[in-house]
Design a protein around this motif. Structure first.
Motif, PDB file in Angstrom:
ATOM      1  N   VAL A  27       3.507   3.086  -7.281  1.00 55.09           N
ATOM      2  CA  VAL A  27       1.907   3.061  -7.918  1.00 55.09           C
ATOM      3  C   VAL A  27       0.925   2.308  -6.907  1.00 55.09           C
ATOM      4  O   VAL A  27       1.609   1.689  -6.350  1.00 55.09           O
ATOM      5  N   VAL A  28       0.212   2.812  -6.458  1.00 57.44           N
ATOM      6  CA  VAL A  28      -0.664   1.660  -4.990  1.00 57.44           C
ATOM      7  C   VAL A  28      -1.648   1.334  -6.458  1.00 57.44           C
ATOM      8  O   VAL A  28      -2.766   2.169  -5.824  1.00 57.44           O
ATOM      9  N   ALA A  29      -1.462  -0.075  -6.647  1.00 56.39           N
ATOM     10  CA  ALA A  29      -2.468  -0.558  -7.868  1.00 56.39           C
ATOM     11  C   ALA A  29      -2.769  -1.324  -6.285  1.00 56.39           C
ATOM     12  O   ALA A  29      -3.048  -3.026  -6.061  1.00 56.39           O
ATOM     13  N   TYR A  30      -4.117  -1.074  -5.726  1.00 53.44           N
ATOM     14  CA  TYR A  30      -4.768  -1.571  -5.128  1.00 53.44           C
ATOM     15  C   TYR A  30      -6.007  -2.414  -5.477  1.00 53.44           C
ATOM     16  O   TYR A  30      -6.175  -3.449  -5.490  1.00 53.44           O
ATOM     17  N   GLY A  42       0.717  -1.466  -0.265  1.00 54.24           N
ATOM     18  CA  GLY A  42      -0.215  -0.181  -0.585  1.00 54.24           C
ATOM     19  C   GLY A  42       0.902   1.085  -0.015  1.00 54.24           C
ATOM     20  O   GLY A  42       0.033   2.362   0.173  1.00 54.24           O
ATOM     21  N   GLY A  43       2.059   1.601  -0.174  1.00 53.62           N
ATOM     22  CA  GLY A  43       2.354   2.379  -0.379  1.00 53.62           C
ATOM     23  C   GLY A  43       3.935   2.359   0.182  1.00 53.62           C
ATOM     24  O   GLY A  43       5.305   3.222   0.571  1.00 53.62           O
TER      25      GLY A  43
END
Lengths: 416, 416
Positions: A303-306, A282-283
């Motif tokens: 990039v936080v690609a949740y 998450g970052g």
């Protein structure tokens, strides 16, 4: 080696809000003289507790420093407790009372009656002058042990220690010197490290080694006691070198550097750039890397690609790949690392996808299952881990594992 | 009132770098039961010292908590020291050994021989289960005193204390109840808060109020001492309500919630989604939001656009805007928030761009200058701040300010 103890006095130090930090400064000063701490105690303003603690310390240690409880009020009982513990009388010192009175006069104030308490001295003791407050300190030798009593505030006790106490202790210490070093190790357990390096450290008489597990890494603490700085340094260098040879690439730091500092330094040295794609962390990886000043020279983007959609839209992960293998899979981890690297135009891409819990797990994909992805200009690959811990710890350990995976790849590609 | 002592064990806690912070949490829990601390001790990994300290504590206090020194290595001697102090034998527990072995099996690792040490129990003691590590805890009664032995890491010992130890201690605590509450306030200074609420709290005899500054927020700690849980709760509710009325939207939490928890809850309640674009905070905002389980229902994606090029390519910030106003500007902050919101298709977008230092500042743009951006379906706007502190603190404060800005926007839009 002489041993010391510190007894901090004050009921406020026994509340959930306050902590004794005074002792850290004293510990450092003592260590530099080759004196180690045997114990630290925090006692409330109770005569019996202070007496008992001092008596116990006198039985096993050579130097005892007491801080606090020298004020003018009823609850300041340190002076009396020390006198009773060593069975010496307290005597009113007229000169000392005058000195205290003069301090008040300088502030244009009369001395409150209560401050007379501060003019009582223990028979046979030396008064330690306090330039920054009214409470004088006490130095007394008892059965060849040294008792040092100082007021609580650091701005009073630190100058007193430096000007009055250090010269006394230095006379006794001869040339003994203590030096420390911490070696940090990744990807090995506490007992495995101990097993591997015990034959090394046990060969040194003047070396103390402790092995600690610190969230996501093992710390080897080396403490050497020698008769000169040069000799201490030499031993530390020698042991560090042997441990590094034995543990190899698992050692990531021998000089206090954190994992993100090591990775940052390697990228800078090799003139390489990095982009990071994170799902379950998450970052956290980006955050750790950018905590270091100057990270902008190698960290291009994160990039936080949740959501799955974000993985497709922002990292060019094929939707079909997610459908076939699931978002938590080696395939998706590799595609994320490739995707972020290509989008950013960086030399390296790393990624994390996993299940940090407490929900989202299945029998095939348990909590703690994490895939680390890596991509460079030649290849993409991944690492599967099952990490123990709660959500917070799994995320931290995954971030550490991803940084460590990158570190190992950079080192390997440059040793070929 | 029953008295307790805490003995923290570990030679690393006697170095100038480490401090025992575990005891603060335990102190708070004990205080809530009406138990006060008589002393705290920090002992190295030496059997004799631990034994002596425990024996002394047993003479004057009712509850003794020991933490640390339960690991698998040779220097972990707490188990043995406790057994010797109370003259009870250590017995190998086959069932416990199997439990520990199973923990390793789950991680696909064989149990190292050394971990067998952790399966020895003191005769007559109760084993305290450790869900987060291999070291079990110990509870034993001795001469009507309670001895509690727990591992060192807070992630292990805190859940153990709550699930196994608290129920035992609660039975003894009688009727006196101490209850606490923390009210968290953003966007106001310490003295402004105190001035506003002093007339409220000073009206209560059995209430202790302290106002603390905690990195990026003000905490109001309320402690009430009453003869029943109901009466304590009633006073706390009453005071909290009055403070909230007085301070208004500046109060963001009255029940322990952190800023990210409050923002997450609001988004969930309103069924809204969020995307985050970060420059100087480097992923910290995304990291904080995703630390909360279930964040995937409202957090869609985060972008760490550290390089200017990343702001253009990933967030559609016009290059011309950066050239004209600089990357650290209100215009770029708003464009980042708009860009990330549109790309993600979320209801809200927030952004941060700023100068965290130590380098990158100019006379016009000093260290600590931060712009917070906000975008929803109707508008984009921004907030300019100059935050004090070092790099770490500026980043933290900027992340808090961004979350707080969003919180206030959500609350305002829903009270109209």
């Amino acid at each position: 080696m002489p041993k010391a103890e510190i007894i901090a006095i004050g009921s406020e130090l026994l509340t959930p809000e306050k902590i004794d930090t005074n002792s850290l400064w004293f510990t450092e000063k003592l260590n530099e003289l080759g004196v180690e701490l045997r114990a630290k105690t925090i006692a409330g303003d109770e005569i019996e507790v202070i007496k008992d603690e001092l008596k116990q310390a006198l039985q096993r240690s050579d130097i005892i420093i007491l801080t606090g409880g020298l004020g003018p009020t009823e609850d300041d009982v340190t002076r009396q407790a020390v006198a009773e513990a060593i069975q010496k009388p307290l005597i009113f010192d007229e000169n000392l009372a005058n000195t205290i009175r003069e301090k008040f006069m300088k502030l244009n104030r009369p001395m409150p009656e209560a401050n007379k308490r501060q003019a009582f001295v223990i028979e046979g003791s030396t008064v330690l002058t306090n330039e920054h407050g009214t409470a004088p300190g006490i130095f007394i030798e008892y059965n060849n042990k040294k008792i040092i009593v100082l007021p609580g505030p650091p701005r009073e006790n630190q100058p007193m220690f430096e000007s009055s106490v250090l010269p006394i202790l230095r006379k006794d210490s001869g040339n003994r010197v203590i030096k420390k070093r911490v070696i940090r190790v990744s990807g090995m357990g506490e007992s495995a490290v101990d097993e591997a390096i015990a034959p090394i450290y046990s060969g040194y008489q003047n070396l103390k080694t402790s092995i600690l597990f610190n969230r996501s890494e093992i710390e080897i603490h080396l403490t050497v006691n020698a008769n000169s700085i040069e000799s201490a340094q030499k031993t530390l260098e020698e042991v560090t070198k042997k441990i590094c040879e034995k543990l190899g690439i698992a050692v990531f730091s021998t000089n206090g550097e954190t994992m993100e500092e090591v990775v940052g330094r390697l990228l800078k040295e090799k003139n390489k750039t990095l982009a990071v794609a994170e799902s379950c962390t998450g970052g956290l990886i980006s955050m750790r890397l950018t905590e270091i000043p100057g990270a902008s020279s190698y960290f291009l983007q994160g990039v936080v690609a949740y959501a799955n959609e974000a993985k497709v839209k922002m990292l060019d992960v094929a939707e079909e790949l997610i459908n076939r293998h699931g978002a938590v899979s080696a395939e998706v981890a590799e595609a994320m690392a490739k995707g972020v690297r290509e989008r950013a135009g960086s030399d390296y891409g790393i990624s994390v996808t996993g299940i940090a819990g407490p929900t989202g797990a299945s029998p095939q994909k348990p909590i703690g299952l994490v895939f680390i992805g890596y991509a460079d200009d030649k290849q993409a690959k991944s690492l599967k881990l099952i990490l123990p811990g709660d959500r917070h710890l799994i995320r931290w350990r995954a971030s550490q594992a991803a940084l460590d995976y990158l570190r190992r790849q950079i080192l390997k590609s440059h040793t070929l």
